[in-house]
Design a protein around this motif. Structure first.
Motif, PDB file in Angstrom:
ATOM      1  N   VAL A  62       0.837  -1.203   0.000  1.00  0.00           N
ATOM      2  CA  VAL A  62       0.000   0.000   0.000  1.00  0.00           C
ATOM      3  C   VAL A  62       0.871   1.252   0.000  1.00  0.00           C
ATOM      4  O   VAL A  62       1.808   1.374   0.790  1.00  0.00           O
ATOM      5  N   THR A  63       0.543   2.192  -0.907  1.00  0.00           N
ATOM      6  CA  THR A  63       1.270   3.465  -0.958  1.00  0.00           C
ATOM      7  C   THR A  63       0.351   4.682  -0.879  1.00  0.00           C
ATOM      8  O   THR A  63       0.814   5.783  -0.622  1.00  0.00           O
ATOM      9  N   ALA A  64      -0.967   4.484  -1.134  1.00  0.00           N
ATOM     10  CA  ALA A  64      -1.873   5.639  -1.125  1.00  0.00           C
ATOM     11  C   ALA A  64      -3.313   5.176  -0.953  1.00  0.00           C
ATOM     12  O   ALA A  64      -3.622   4.003  -1.097  1.00  0.00           O
ATOM     13  N   VAL A  65      -4.165   6.146  -0.671  1.00  0.00           N
ATOM     14  CA  VAL A  65      -5.605   5.893  -0.541  1.00  0.00           C
ATOM     15  C   VAL A  65      -6.338   6.745  -1.575  1.00  0.00           C
ATOM     16  O   VAL A  65      -5.971   7.899  -1.807  1.00  0.00           O
ATOM     17  N   ALA A 100     -10.202   2.862  -1.538  1.00  0.00           N
ATOM     18  CA  ALA A 100      -9.283   1.900  -2.128  1.00  0.00           C
ATOM     19  C   ALA A 100      -7.879   2.205  -1.642  1.00  0.00           C
ATOM     20  O   ALA A 100      -7.449   3.358  -1.668  1.00  0.00           O
ATOM     21  N   LEU A 101      -7.192   1.172  -1.197  1.00  0.00           N
ATOM     22  CA  LEU A 101      -5.774   1.294  -0.892  1.00  0.00           C
ATOM     23  C   LEU A 101      -5.046   0.784  -2.121  1.00  0.00           C
ATOM     24  O   LEU A 101      -5.316  -0.320  -2.603  1.00  0.00           O
ATOM     25  N   VAL A 102      -4.142   1.606  -2.660  1.00  0.00           N
ATOM     26  CA  VAL A 102      -3.492   1.291  -3.927  1.00  0.00           C
ATOM     27  C   VAL A 102      -1.994   1.119  -3.746  1.00  0.00           C
ATOM     28  O   VAL A 102      -1.398   1.636  -2.798  1.00  0.00           O
ATOM     29  N   ASN A 103      -1.385   0.404  -4.715  1.00  0.00           N
ATOM     30  CA  ASN A 103       0.060   0.218  -4.701  1.00  0.00           C
ATOM     31  C   ASN A 103       0.738   1.320  -5.516  1.00  0.00           C
ATOM     32  O   ASN A 103       0.065   2.227  -6.021  1.00  0.00           O
ATOM     33  N   GLN A 104       2.037   1.206  -5.680  1.00  0.00           N
ATOM     34  CA  GLN A 104       2.828   2.219  -6.388  1.00  0.00           C
ATOM     35  C   GLN A 104       2.347   2.433  -7.815  1.00  0.00           C
ATOM     36  O   GLN A 104       2.385   3.543  -8.328  1.00  0.00           O
ATOM     37  N   ALA A 105       1.838   1.382  -8.453  1.00  0.00           N
ATOM     38  CA  ALA A 105       1.349   1.483  -9.838  1.00  0.00           C
ATOM     39  C   ALA A 105      -0.073   2.034  -9.916  1.00  0.00           C
ATOM     40  O   ALA A 105      -0.622   2.186 -10.996  1.00  0.00           O
ATOM     41  N   GLY A 106      -0.687   2.318  -8.751  1.00  0.00           N
ATOM     42  CA  GLY A 106      -2.051   2.833  -8.727  1.00  0.00           C
ATOM     43  C   GLY A 106      -3.112   1.753  -8.773  1.00  0.00           C
ATOM     44  O   GLY A 106      -4.296   2.038  -8.892  1.00  0.00           O
TER      45      GLY A 106
END
Length: 141
Positions: A112-115, A125-131
């Motif tokens: 996880v890198t962003a919400v 949604a919790l998203v990774n570096q690629a979105g």
């Protein structure tokens, strides 16, 4: 012909960007959220619904993968409000029938890198570096 492409391309890019969820301040995650999907795979009805609970005042997170409980910490960014990182979690190690989904949950926590927001007001949604959406959460009522 090239002039038309230069006019159309920015419009297409704006439309594509608007289809994605809007960034959300990670501090709004405070509270309990049910985990409803992992990497697009919906959580099947289980006896113990997996959940994650954030305490942004202490930057701690805990929850359940459906069987085992976990504890971790979160790191927020001073410059990007939607940025959040979850440290590797410490978890209990009980054996349960549905360990596959729980393993997937514990694996993606550190990705996880962003919400971001979703189409539904009670989901994020919790998203990774690629979105890519790695965890879809629904606010627990």
């Amino acid at each position: 012909m090239k002039n038309i492409l230069y006019l159309i391309l920015p419009v297409v890019l704006v439309l594509l960007a608007s289809c994605e969820g809007k960034k959300v301040d990670a501090k709004t995650l405070n509270g309990k959220w049910e985990i409803i999907s992992v990497n697009g795979e919906k959580i099947k009805s289980v006896e113990n619904q997996p959940y994650i609970e954030f305490d942004m005042s202490t930057k701690k997170v805990h929850g359940s993968g459906g069987c085992n409980i976990f504890n971790s910490t979160v790191t927020l960014s001073d410059t990007e409000a939607s940025s959040i990182k979850i440290a590797p979690a410490a978890a209990t190690m009980m054996a349960c029938p549905e360990m596959d989904m729980e393993s997937k949950i514990f694996k993606v926590l550190t990705e996880v890198t962003a919400v971001k927001s979703t189409d539904k007001p009670d989901e994020v949604a919790l998203v990774n570096q690629a979105g890519e959406i790695v965890l879809l959460l629904s606010h627990s009522k």
